[in-house]
Design an enzyme around this catalytic site. Structure first.
Site, short mmCIF file in Angstrom:
data_model
loop_
_atom_site.label_atom_id
_atom_site.label_comp_id
_atom_site.label_asym_id
_atom_site.label_seq_id
_atom_site.Cartn_x
_atom_site.Cartn_y
_atom_site.Cartn_z
N GLY A 34 0.78 -0.98 0.12
CA GLY A 34 -0.05 -0.03 0.19
C GLY A 34 0.94 1.21 0.23
N VAL A 36 2.46 4.83 1.61
CA VAL A 36 3.19 5.34 2.95
C VAL A 36 2.43 5.55 3.98
CG1 VAL A 36 4.97 6.87 3.75
CG2 VAL A 36 5.12 6.32 1.15
N LYS A 40 1.06 -0.88 7.49
CA LYS A 40 1.24 -2.31 7.14
C LYS A 40 2.27 -2.99 8.28
CE LYS A 40 3.49 -0.72 3.41
NZ LYS A 40 2.92 0.73 3.74
N ASP A 172 -10.66 4.05 13.10
CA ASP A 172 -10.94 4.82 14.16
C ASP A 172 -10.58 6.44 14.07
OD1 ASP A 172 -8.05 3.74 13.96
OD2 ASP A 172 -7.33 4.95 15.48
N GLY A 476 40.57 14.80 -30.10
CA GLY A 476 41.29 14.34 -31.29
C GLY A 476 40.91 13.07 -31.84
N SER A 545 30.87 7.76 -28.31
CA SER A 545 30.43 6.60 -27.65
C SER A 545 30.34 6.77 -26.26
CB SER A 545 30.93 5.48 -28.22
OG SER A 545 32.44 5.31 -28.18
#
Length: 636
Positions: A34, A36, A40, A172, A476, A545
């Protein structure tokens, strides 16, 4: 004295009866997930506490930690601390890593995985869900269904979990309001239905007070359903692993001496008996099983989830990564498939980049060839994208460097799931669920040629190779490569030069300069360079690259000794002072947002064959070093 013996015997019999009862209980694996602060960890702590599964020392430690780290007020136990074991979790009041807890009741055994709610730890949640039969999804009654709730539900559905309990927690805090609960339950059921989750039980709870966790709530007498524990104890989660076709991914070849040769692994589905016909994949060879061996002796039957060693009736070639399967119900064998991928790295998934893919016991090279769409976790829309970011879920086409056996994830979790591994860091960066194989044209084969690469190279008096010049713009590279090619041409050698700017006039004219485009650009150039090496040429490649991964992929296309990485090294300030094309000036002005060295990173080679410092030496001397290296290696 006889009475003492009788009492002892009765006590032993009671213990044995209890242990037999424990063995016969079925096991439910479930996760809690779930958003924050939905509670849990507190919910799992409440289950353990109310089921009286804590020892006195645990309670004493909990009381001490509650006074130091607790968030429930003075003198009250913070049950979340029973699960949050990391120091950082206790100090910050959050869950970071997956915490597994075992508990048992009179009716069932449980393994519960408490998973993090923070978006940045979604990858940990996916890990916990991968072996779960059910999910307990928590929602804060004050907040309702949130984006993270939907994200976790999406992953739950992709991972094949079809049983979900929606625990609307902190009732609650809303005065036990029935209307609040029913609104959230209706909202979530509609969303879950769209994901294909049909079994959803909605329960109003308070982990803090224990209402409807293990005992019915007097504060919510309007709710007539089961408590959370009762729902978990009675949930019908039948495993069909035994009814699937037989699969054994081979983990290792077991050969303790010259008289025994077996193939060990954990059965990933179905059953196997001596005499059963089996096929070895991907080779397709068939034989029969002669023995099913374990540490405790031979079995008449091996079943799913058992670790066994199979002895086969014939001497067939079997290696780690192969799959021994039912001969009449074989897995797919292919080098391409479509899969949903959950991305777990801060570095995005880039199509065309090479990764390692681990599926069962086999590891192969892999690329995402196409990102078909990214899933919007709120709306379930399919959104076009060029890469996958952290925690995103996408449907992708994946290509492997060789065929492997697999099943669709919906048919077998163990043989239908994989992880992606970064080649450089060796970190797990993604997990995937296979949907179906992609078929290649069956009439495409490698055509053998009498005149091969070696023959072409010999005719030219050289060994074909790639000289891969890499470095920042202005270092270069092109200048040195041009001087090298001039010298080779003077000596009568056959060469071809691939320069970054020149290639973008044709082969890569459709590409820009994003990370995704750079990866694709180098992929194309690498394939072209390989064809030119096959033609017997010395190929000079001059590209920035910037990424190690792509340079490594280019190297792996060539045979051993054919790829020479040449790092033309000059500090950024030197390159910028040279600025032969005015690119740094444009980048500083914001006209080139992805320019390497300023707007995009450059990853220097870690172990190049040649390291040329172009800030301190002339291009002519550096070119001479490259030619000398070719002579030393016998290339010319």
């Amino acid at each position: 004295m006889p009475h003492d013996h009788t009492a002892a015997a009765e006590a032993i019999a009671q213990v044995e009866e209890y242990l037999r009862g424990q063995e016969n209980k079925d096991l439910l694996r479930f996760i809690t997930c779930g958003s924050v602060d939905d509670g849990k960890s507190s919910l799992i702590g409440r289950l353990l506490y109310d089921c009286k599964l804590l020892f006195e020392d645990q309670l004493a430690s909990l009381e001490k930690d509650s006074g130091r780290f607790g968030t429930t007020g003075s003198g009250k136990l913070d049950l979340a601390l029973l699960v949050d074991g990391l120091a950082a979790e206790r100090e910050q009041g959050i869950t970071i890593d997956v915490a597994y807890r075992f508990f048992t009741t009179d009716k069932r055994k449980f393994i519960v995985a408490d998973t993090p709610g923070h978006e940045q730890y979604t990858r940990n949640m996916a890990t916990g869900a991968s072996t779960a039969d059910a999910a307990v999804l928590l929602v804060d009654a004050r907040k309702g269904v949130l984006t993270q709730t939907r994200r976790h539900s999406t992953i739950v559905s992709l991972l094949g979990i079809r049983h979900v309990v929606l625990a609307v927690n902190k009732m609650d805090m809303v005065d036990w309001d029935r209307a609040v609960f029913e609104r959230i339950a209706d909202d979530y059921r509609a969303f879950a239905h769209g994901l294909g989750i049909r079994d959803v039980a909605c329960i109003p709870v308070s982990a803090l007070t224990g209402d409807n966790v293990t005992t019915p709530s007097a504060n919510m007498d309007w709710y007539k359903g089961p408590t959370l524990l009762a729902q978990l104890e009675t949930m019908e989660v039948s495993s069909d692993a035994l009814n699937r076709p037989f699969r054994l991914p081979v983990q290792w070849v077991n050969r303790p001496d010259q008289h025994f040769r077996g193939f060990s692994g954990t059965i990933a589905g179905g059953t196997v008996r001596p005499g059963d016909p089996v096929a070895i994949l991907p080779s397709g060879r068939t034989t029969t099983v002669s023995r099913v061996v374990t540490m405790d002796g031979d079995l008449e039957e091996g079943v799913a989830d058992q670790a066994v060693t199979l002895v086969l009736a014939e001497e067939v070639d079997v290696s780690r990564g192969d799959v021994i399967a039912a001969a009449d119900a074989r897995p797919e064998v292919a080098d391409q498939f479509a899969a949903h991928i959950v991305w777990m790295s801060e570095q995005p998934l880039l199509p065309g980049r090479s990764y390692l893919l681990r599926l069962g016991t086999s590891t192969v090279g892999a690329q995402v060839t196409e990102l078909k769409h990214v899933l919007n976790v709120n709306t379930q829309e399919h959104v076009a994208a060029k890469h996958l970011d952290l925690n995103a879920v996408g449907l992708c086409n994946v290509a492997l460097d060789r065929p492997v056996p697999f099943d669709a994830y919906a048919d077998n979790r163990a043989t239908g799931s994989f992880v992606l591994i970064d080649r450089i860091s060796n970190a797990t960066v993604g997990c995937g669920m296979i949907d179906f194989a992609l078929r290649r044209a069956s009439n495409i084969h490698w055509q053998p040629m009498k005149v091969d690469k070696a023959a072409r190279g010999a005719l030219n008096g050289q060994k074909p190779c790639v000289l891969w010049f890499t470095g920042l713009s202005g270092s270069g590279k092109s200048t040195i490569a041009d001087l090298v090619e001039q010298e080779l041409h003077r000596r009568g050698r056959r060469t071809m030069s691939l320069d970054g700017d020149n290639v973008r006039h044709g082969l890569s004219r459709d590409l820009g300069f994003t990370d995704e485009d750079r990866v694709e650009n180098i992929r194309r150039v690498s394939e072209v360079a390989k064809l030119m090496v096959d033609a017997g040429l010395i190929v000079l490649v001059s590209f920035i690259s910037p990424f190690r991964s792509e340079r490594r992929t280019a190297r792996e296309l060539m045979e051993q000794g054919e790829f020479l990485e040449i790092f033309v090294d000059a500090p950024l300030e030197v390159c910028e002072a040279r600025d032969p094309k005015g690119l740094y000036r444009k980048a500083r002005a914001g006209q080139l947002p992805h320019f390497t060295g300023l707007g995009s990173s450059y990853e220097p080679p870690e172990a190049p064959e040649l390291h040329l410092n172009s800030a301190d030496e002339t291009p002519e001397r550096l070119a001479a070093r490259v030619v000398a290296a070719l002579e030393e290696r016998g290339m010319i």
